[in-house]
Design an enzyme around this catalytic site. Structure first.
Site, PDB file in Angstrom:
ATOM      1  N   HIS A 194      18.015 -77.346  59.991  1.00 17.05           N
ATOM      2  CA  HIS A 194      17.858 -78.779  59.699  1.00 17.05           C
ATOM      3  C   HIS A 194      16.826 -78.964  58.601  1.00 17.05           C
ATOM      4  O   HIS A 194      15.689 -78.517  58.728  1.00 17.05           O
ATOM      5  CB  HIS A 194      17.415 -79.538  60.962  1.00 17.05           C
ATOM      6  CG  HIS A 194      18.558 -79.883  61.867  1.00 17.05           C
ATOM      7  ND1 HIS A 194      18.552 -80.969  62.705  1.00 17.05           N
ATOM      8  CD2 HIS A 194      19.753 -79.280  62.049  1.00 17.05           C
ATOM      9  CE1 HIS A 194      19.698 -81.020  63.375  1.00 17.05           C
ATOM     10  NE2 HIS A 194      20.433 -79.996  63.002  1.00 17.05           N
TER      11      HIS A 194
ATOM     12  N   TYR B  81       5.474 -80.956  61.141  1.00 21.79           N
ATOM     13  CA  TYR B  81       6.711 -80.794  61.903  1.00 21.79           C
ATOM     14  C   TYR B  81       7.311 -79.397  61.681  1.00 21.79           C
ATOM     15  O   TYR B  81       7.764 -78.736  62.617  1.00 21.79           O
ATOM     16  CB  TYR B  81       7.725 -81.870  61.492  1.00 21.79           C
ATOM     17  CG  TYR B  81       8.889 -81.997  62.441  1.00 21.79           C
ATOM     18  CD1 TYR B  81       8.760 -82.678  63.649  1.00 21.79           C
ATOM     19  CD2 TYR B  81      10.134 -81.441  62.146  1.00 21.79           C
ATOM     20  CE1 TYR B  81       9.818 -82.800  64.533  1.00 21.79           C
ATOM     21  CE2 TYR B  81      11.197 -81.564  63.017  1.00 21.79           C
ATOM     22  CZ  TYR B  81      11.032 -82.245  64.216  1.00 21.79           C
ATOM     23  OH  TYR B  81      12.091 -82.362  65.088  1.00 21.79           O
TER      24      TYR B  81
ATOM     25  N   TYR C  63      14.054 -89.948  65.981  1.00 21.56           N
ATOM     26  CA  TYR C  63      12.979 -90.364  66.889  1.00 21.56           C
ATOM     27  C   TYR C  63      12.830 -91.874  66.709  1.00 21.56           C
ATOM     28  O   TYR C  63      12.451 -92.321  65.613  1.00 21.56           O
ATOM     29  CB  TYR C  63      11.655 -89.691  66.517  1.00 21.56           C
ATOM     30  CG  TYR C  63      11.599 -88.196  66.702  1.00 21.56           C
ATOM     31  CD1 TYR C  63      12.174 -87.325  65.783  1.00 21.56           C
ATOM     32  CD2 TYR C  63      10.933 -87.646  67.799  1.00 21.56           C
ATOM     33  CE1 TYR C  63      12.097 -85.948  65.948  1.00 21.56           C
ATOM     34  CE2 TYR C  63      10.853 -86.256  67.970  1.00 21.56           C
ATOM     35  CZ  TYR C  63      11.438 -85.417  67.046  1.00 21.56           C
ATOM     36  OH  TYR C  63      11.361 -84.056  67.208  1.00 21.56           O
TER      37      TYR C  63
ATOM     38  N   PRO D  44       6.223 -83.645  74.239  1.00 24.54           N
ATOM     39  CA  PRO D  44       7.317 -83.039  73.464  1.00 24.54           C
ATOM     40  C   PRO D  44       7.659 -83.749  72.159  1.00 24.54           C
ATOM     41  O   PRO D  44       8.480 -83.243  71.386  1.00 24.54           O
ATOM     42  CB  PRO D  44       8.513 -83.097  74.431  1.00 24.54           C
ATOM     43  CG  PRO D  44       8.160 -84.125  75.447  1.00 24.54           C
ATOM     44  CD  PRO D  44       6.676 -84.167  75.533  1.00 24.54           C
TER      45      PRO D  44
ATOM     46  N   LYS E 234       6.541 -79.103  69.613  1.00 24.99           N
ATOM     47  CA  LYS E 234       5.590 -78.033  69.299  1.00 24.99           C
ATOM     48  C   LYS E 234       5.366 -77.008  70.419  1.00 24.99           C
ATOM     49  O   LYS E 234       4.838 -75.923  70.164  1.00 24.99           O
ATOM     50  CB  LYS E 234       4.220 -78.646  68.935  1.00 24.99           C
ATOM     51  CG  LYS E 234       4.213 -79.348  67.605  1.00 24.99           C
ATOM     52  CD  LYS E 234       4.190 -78.349  66.464  1.00 24.99           C
ATOM     53  CE  LYS E 234       4.745 -78.909  65.195  1.00 24.99           C
ATOM     54  NZ  LYS E 234       6.047 -78.387  64.797  1.00 24.99           N
TER      55      LYS E 234
END
Ligand code: RFL
Ligand code: PHB
Length: 389
Positions: free
Chosen positions: A72, A384, A200, A292, A296
């Protein structure tokens, strides 16, 4: 029995460490409380940093990862109306891989059998002894029979509830904790994902996440109150709420289907210091927990075992004690940065009880700023994708 390193817990941290040590010619035995099927039944992480995938490539445990892992290049933050794309590849030159923790664990288990990495499953009453000296040992019962393994080191990879952290003497230890007043209800369903990248979403009703395991299997989460009962969320109610929180554009692309797994997990930030005392090391969830939201947890377990492998290799193969002394500080420096990122993303995207209209406007202003600022997006992207080891 005798070995060089006893690893307590055969979750991803323990299995990965066992393989990395084996590759360096260091003997290890894993002692796991649950059965292999039970370990594989836990549906957890889905997003892997190169921190972890590089280790799997290095070990050559990557055939299925290469075939089935989904690279991704970005992900999205949503505010109920629009998607803010974080172009991770353009901003960092790197990517993440969507491949389930269940699959990573399965691959490591299969390779353990092939490579002769010894794992003792269904070990009861695992107890640590002698960690202050240089001849520690672990006792447990296997099929009711008392067993003992002597080693030079013990590594606690036994998750948040395991015995290893408890074995650290109270006078050396300090724990830092933040418990969030909500949990995540997760569902897994064999339906195509609503979007090719993760979303998100921050919504007045609370947070939602659209994720996936493959092009035919979706993983979704919604924020729920801590005391929520899973029975209050029949599948239709979950799908309805996801459609609201992910926003009108995304809702049209959601394919509904029966949940093949549904559970609620609490959210917590937790760090235990130090990560080594005497002959005992901690790695993964036994030493720290992140909410979550930043994806990580598993990746931190991977960085811990990478640092620890370097330290143990230096000790056993080069008679160098320094790396062992530095393990805790090295690992914690990376852990705290991931804690910060996970806490910040959680704070930005969730609805907290008692939130005022002002607080909500601050979240919206933050998202609006992120949408307009390459600098802000770069900060998010580099955290990220994973900070360097
Ligand atoms: P684990 O996986 O908890 O494994 C610990 C093992 O130790 C065993 N054990 C014992 N063995 C012997 N004796 C005892 N007394 C024992 N007590 C326990 C347990 O049976 C188990 O097999 O810890 P480990 O290996 O440190 O791995 C950590 C990860 O599992 C965890 O950080 C991640 O799942 C967190 N996480 C995520 N991480 C990511 O990097 N990316 C994600 O996308 C992501 N999503 C998530 C997550 C965790 C979640 N939940 C449910 C907590 C999503 C969710 C919903
Ligand atoms: C998941 O797919 O389970 C997942 C993805 C991203 C997260 C957390 C969980 O931040």
């Amino acid at each position: 029995m005798r070995t060089q390193v006893v690893i307590i817990g055969a979750g991803p941290a323990g299995l990965l460490l066992g393989h990395l040590l084996l590759a360096e010619g260091i003997d290890a035995i894993l002692v796991e409380r649950a059965s292999a099927d039970y370990v594989l039944g836990r549906i957890r992480a889905g997003v892997l940093e190169t921190t972890l995938t590089d280790l799997l490539h290095q070990l050559g445990i990557d055939e299925r990862l290469n075939a089935e892992g989904l690279p991704h290049d970005g992900f999205n933050l949503a505010d109920g109306e629009r998607l803010i794309r974080i172009d991770v590849a353009a901003l960092t030159g790197r990517h993440v891989t969507v491949y389930g923790q269940t699959e990573v664990t399965r691959d490591l288990m299969t390779a353990a059998t092939e490579r002769g990495l010894q794992i003792i499953y269904e070990a009861a009453d695992v107890t640590l002894h002698g960690i202050e000296g240089d001849a520690p040992f672990v006792t447990f019962r296997e099929n009711g029979v008392p067993k003992r393994i002597d080693a030079r080191f013990i590594v606690g990879c036994d998750g948040f509830h395991g015995p290893s952290r408890q074995a650290m003497p109270a006078h050396v230890a300090q724990a830092f904790e933040k418990v969030y007043p909500f949990g995540w209800l997760g569902i897994l369903a064999d339906v195509p994902p609503c979007n090719h990248e993760l979303i998100y979403a921050s919504h007045d009703n609370g947070f939602a996440l659209a994720s996936m395991r493959s092009n035919t299997r979706s993983r979704y989460y919604i924020q729920v109150p801590l005391d929520e009962k899973i029975e209050a969320w029949p599948d239709d109610r979950v799908w309805d709420e996801l459609a609201v929180r992910l926003g009108p554009d995304v809702a049209g692309n959601i394919t509904r289907g029966p949940a093949i797994e549904k559970s609620i997990a609490p959210l917590r930030s937790f760090v235990f210091e130090p990560m080594r005392h005497g002959s005992l090391f901690l790695a993964g969830d036994s030493a720290h927990i992140v909410p979550p939201t930043g994806a990580k947890g598993l990746n931190l377990a991977a960085s811990d075992v990478a640092y620890l492998t370097r330290a143990l290799t230096a000790f056993f193969n080069a008679h160098d004690n320094d790396a062992i002394a530095q393990y805790s500080d090295r690992a914690l420096a990376r852990v705290w940065k991931a804690e910060r990122f996970s806490w910040q993303l959680t704070s930005l995207m969730h609805r907290f009880p008692g939130t005022t209209p002002f607080d909500r406007r601050m979240q919206m202003a933050d998202l609006d700023y992120i949408a307009s600022s390459t600098a802000a997006q770069t900060t998010i992207a580099e955290n990220y994708v994973g900070l360097p080891l």
